[in-house]
Design an enzyme around this catalytic site. Sequence first.
Site: not given
Ligand SMILES: NC(=O)c1ccc[n+]([C@@H]2O[C@H](COP(=O)([O-])OP(=O)(O)OC[C@H]3O[C@@H](n4cnc5c(N)ncnc54)[C@H](OP(=O)(O)O)[C@@H]3O)[C@@H](O)[C@H]2O)c1
Length: 276
Positions: A22, A25, A29, A153, A166
């Site tokens: 999920t 894009t 993910g 996280s 968060y």
């Molecule tokens: N990046 C970090 O530092 C970090 C650290 C710890 C944990 N995490 C966790 O890792 C996961 C991914 O983080 P990320 O940084 O890769 O996020 P990101 O770059 O913001 O990407 C989020 C993805 O989710 C999709 N998305 C957002 N809202 C959605 C919805 N309501 N329905 C379906 N798709 C949705 C977005 O695509 P669209 O906008 O096109 O829908 C995008 O593909 C999250 O759970 C986050 O809490 C991240």
Amino acid sequence: MAGAGDALSALFGLQDKFVLVTGSTQGIGKATAKAFVAAGAKVIVNGRRQDTVDSTVAELNSAGLAGSAVGVVGDLSTAEGIASLARQVDDIGALAVLVSNVGIFEVKDFFAIPDAEWQRYFDVNVMSTVRICRHFLGPMLQRGAGRIIIVSSECGVRGLHTMAHYAMTKAAQINLSRSLAELTRSTNVTVNAVLPGPTLTEGVVEYLRGVAEARSVTREQAQADYFKENEPTSLLQRFLTPEEVANTILFLGSQAASGINGSAQRVEGGIIATAA
Ligand SMILES: NC(=O)c1ccc[n+]([C@@H]2O[C@H](COP(=O)([O-])OP(=O)(O)OC[C@H]3O[C@@H](n4cnc5c(N)ncnc54)[C@H](OP(=O)(O)O)[C@@H]3O)[C@@H](O)[C@H]2O)c1
């Protein structure tokens, strides 16, 4: 004679298996979707927009990898969105691996977060995980096989005053993951949480741009300052790459991880200052 690649592929057992990631894009993910495609799986890519889902699928399918990708557009912030996604995925095939990755995050002062925002974080981050697991865990238990990985996280363990709403949702996901794992007793179904540390995804680059603008420094400078100022306990002292996190998720989603269940696997560069 089978090569090392074939042996690894057999160990992972992901060839032609259906995998849903999920929110795939961009960021963690997308890197996860790519890792599973590279391992020979048939990966279902998800996001809210047709154009980004289509371009991600096209990119993965033209990368010369062992597996393939298809896309399903769906907004996981609502029960209807998840029901629609679940119907479309069921039409594609029985899921071997579910990666619940969708998550939103934002730095915000605790005293400035209104009730509605706490509720939105709970709905998108926690309820999307509850609902998607409720749909796909049952069939996995019936088949006696499957993998669920919930992307939480490290802040779900230690808290984070700059993103309290968060961090609360990430703690809930870790607890949920353990509860669901307890339903898998004596099967080859596993449920584990993955706890990434700060990872340089598009979402985080956007955040660093904001920090840089507020301080009148370059994005690169803001990135370099981040660990010195915010994460003194990090042993890596750098952002993880989405691929580093994806590798951990891939392993937990494989047959090679059959002995790991109900755990919270860190991939956070040593920020949490304990060994266990
Ligand atoms: N990046 C970090 O530092 C970090 C650290 C710890 C944990 N995490 C966790 O890792 C996961 C991914 O983080 P990320 O940084 O890769 O996020 P990101 O770059 O913001 O990407 C989020 C993805 O989710 C999709 N998305 C957002 N809202 C959605 C919805 N309501 N329905 C379906 N798709 C949705 C977005 O695509 P669209 O906008 O096109 O829908 C995008 O593909 C999250 O759970 C986050 O809490 C991240």
